[in-house]
Design an enzyme around this catalytic site. Structure first.
Site, PDB file in Angstrom:
ATOM      1  N   SER A 157       0.870  -1.180   0.000  1.00 20.14           N
ATOM      2  CA  SER A 157       0.000   0.000   0.000  1.00 20.14           C
ATOM      3  C   SER A 157       0.904   1.227   0.000  1.00 20.14           C
ATOM      4  O   SER A 157       2.089   1.128   0.360  1.00 20.14           O
ATOM      5  CB  SER A 157      -0.846  -0.003   1.281  1.00 20.14           C
ATOM      6  OG  SER A 157      -1.461   1.253   1.498  1.00 20.14           O
ATOM      7  N   TYR A 170      -2.147  -0.988  10.380  1.00 21.09           N
ATOM      8  CA  TYR A 170      -2.068  -1.155   8.920  1.00 21.09           C
ATOM      9  C   TYR A 170      -0.755  -0.586   8.395  1.00 21.09           C
ATOM     10  O   TYR A 170      -0.050  -1.224   7.609  1.00 21.09           O
ATOM     11  CB  TYR A 170      -3.270  -0.445   8.297  1.00 21.09           C
ATOM     12  CG  TYR A 170      -3.491  -0.687   6.821  1.00 21.09           C
ATOM     13  CD1 TYR A 170      -4.182  -1.811   6.376  1.00 21.09           C
ATOM     14  CD2 TYR A 170      -3.044   0.231   5.873  1.00 21.09           C
ATOM     15  CE1 TYR A 170      -4.415  -2.023   5.019  1.00 21.09           C
ATOM     16  CE2 TYR A 170      -3.271   0.028   4.518  1.00 21.09           C
ATOM     17  CZ  TYR A 170      -3.963  -1.094   4.097  1.00 21.09           C
ATOM     18  OH  TYR A 170      -4.187  -1.295   2.754  1.00 21.09           O
TER      19      TYR A 170
END
Ligand code: NAD
Length: 275
Positions: A157, A170
């Protein structure tokens, strides 16, 4: 949201002729993972789908009917569990054979400030977004080394490169996944195996839809206004990347023309990390 976006068969990526290769894609029953599965299938792979259980058999049947020649397998797996990686690889070997390509894509998100981030959500995100990729990579490397060919692609990401408030687990997991990518790339550099990461910005999947709904509820605005706000805040091009675009990038990374690309972190983020 359309469960099977892009109904027409995906065109194979030029240079990504992968006939006879076996690809295992985690988290491929929807979203980005399904886009990746479609692209690898179109490039000639036999594809093993996996997800947490929801409608996986139907998704596998849908892909198998889309007109390509390869085989499609499916096994449900809760990759937060320690032994799930072993069970998933056993299912892949039994249905299709040992994987030549591993795409570590399954991931979840939870948004809360560090000061009140729940233990169980931290553990879940680290287990799925990072530790499962480690266990699956460790297990597939033996066979890839034996065959002298392999591809591992980790779906990280932009949050592997930069942080956002409220996403501590995350961001930590995705930064860790980039570290894992580089380490694996170095260790297998002489074995015909590459390991790369893709760093998407916003892609409009269920994972992001939940964040859009939260903004809409907090601000009392319509969903599409909340989606525009999400893009405006981080993604200068103000458009979502697509599962199909990421799928084609994975197929390219698996092809021979990308044989010397390894250890890289490739953004597809509408300019997010250029700010
Ligand atoms: P999604 O929620 O649409 O799909 C997630 C997939 O993971 C599903 O197939 C689901 O079954 C599977 N999954 C969920 N929990 C699991 C578990 N415990 N065990 C095994 N599988 C499980 O998500 P998405 O947006 O397609 O995200 C896919 C990957 O892309 C994730 O790693 C995510 O972090 C990453 N990513 C997404 C975006 C985005 O904007 N959507 C941006 C950057 C990175």
């Amino acid at each position: 949201m359309d469960r099977f976006p892009c109904e027409t068969a995906t065109m194979a990526v030029p240079g990504a002729q992968l006939s006879g290769r076996i690809a295992l894609v985690t988290g491929s029953t929807r979203g980005i993972g399904f886009g990746i599965a479609k692209a690898l299938y179109a490039a000639g792979c036999d594809v093993m789908l996996s997800g947490r259980g929801e409608e996986g058999e139907q998704v596998a049947e849908h892909l198998a009917r889309s007109g390509e020649r390869g085989r499609v397998g499916y096994a449900a797996a809760d990759l937060r569990e320690h032994d799930a990686a072993t069970a998933l690889l056993a299912a892949c070997s039994a249905q299709l054979g040992e994987p030549d390509i591993l795409v570590n894509n399954a991931g979840v998100q939870h948004v809360a400030p560090v000061a009140c981030f729940p233990d169980e959500r931290w553990d879940e995100i680290i287990a799925l977004n990072l530790s499962a990729a480690f266990r699956l990579s460790r297990s597939v490397l033996h066979g890839m080394r034996r065959r002298g060919w392999g591809r591992i692609v980790n779906i990280a990401s932009v949050h592997g490169l930069v942080a956002s408030e409220g996403k501590c687990a995350y961001v930590a997991a995705k930064h860790g996944l980039l570290g894992l990518t580089k380490t694996v790339a170095l260790e297998v550099a002489g074995d015909g195996i590459t390991c790369n990461a893709i760093c998407p910005g916003w892609v409009r999947t269920e994972l992001v839809e939940r964040q859009i709904e939260r903004i809409a509820a907090e601000r009392g605005v319509p969903i599409e206004d909340a989606a525009s706000e999400l893009l405006r805040a981080k993604q200068p091009m103000r458009r979502f990347s697509t599962p199909e675009g990421i799928g084609d990038l994975v197929a390219f990374l698996c092809g021979e023309k990308a044989a010397t690309m390894t250890g890289s972190a490739i953004t597809m983020d509408g300019g997010w990390v250029s700010i």
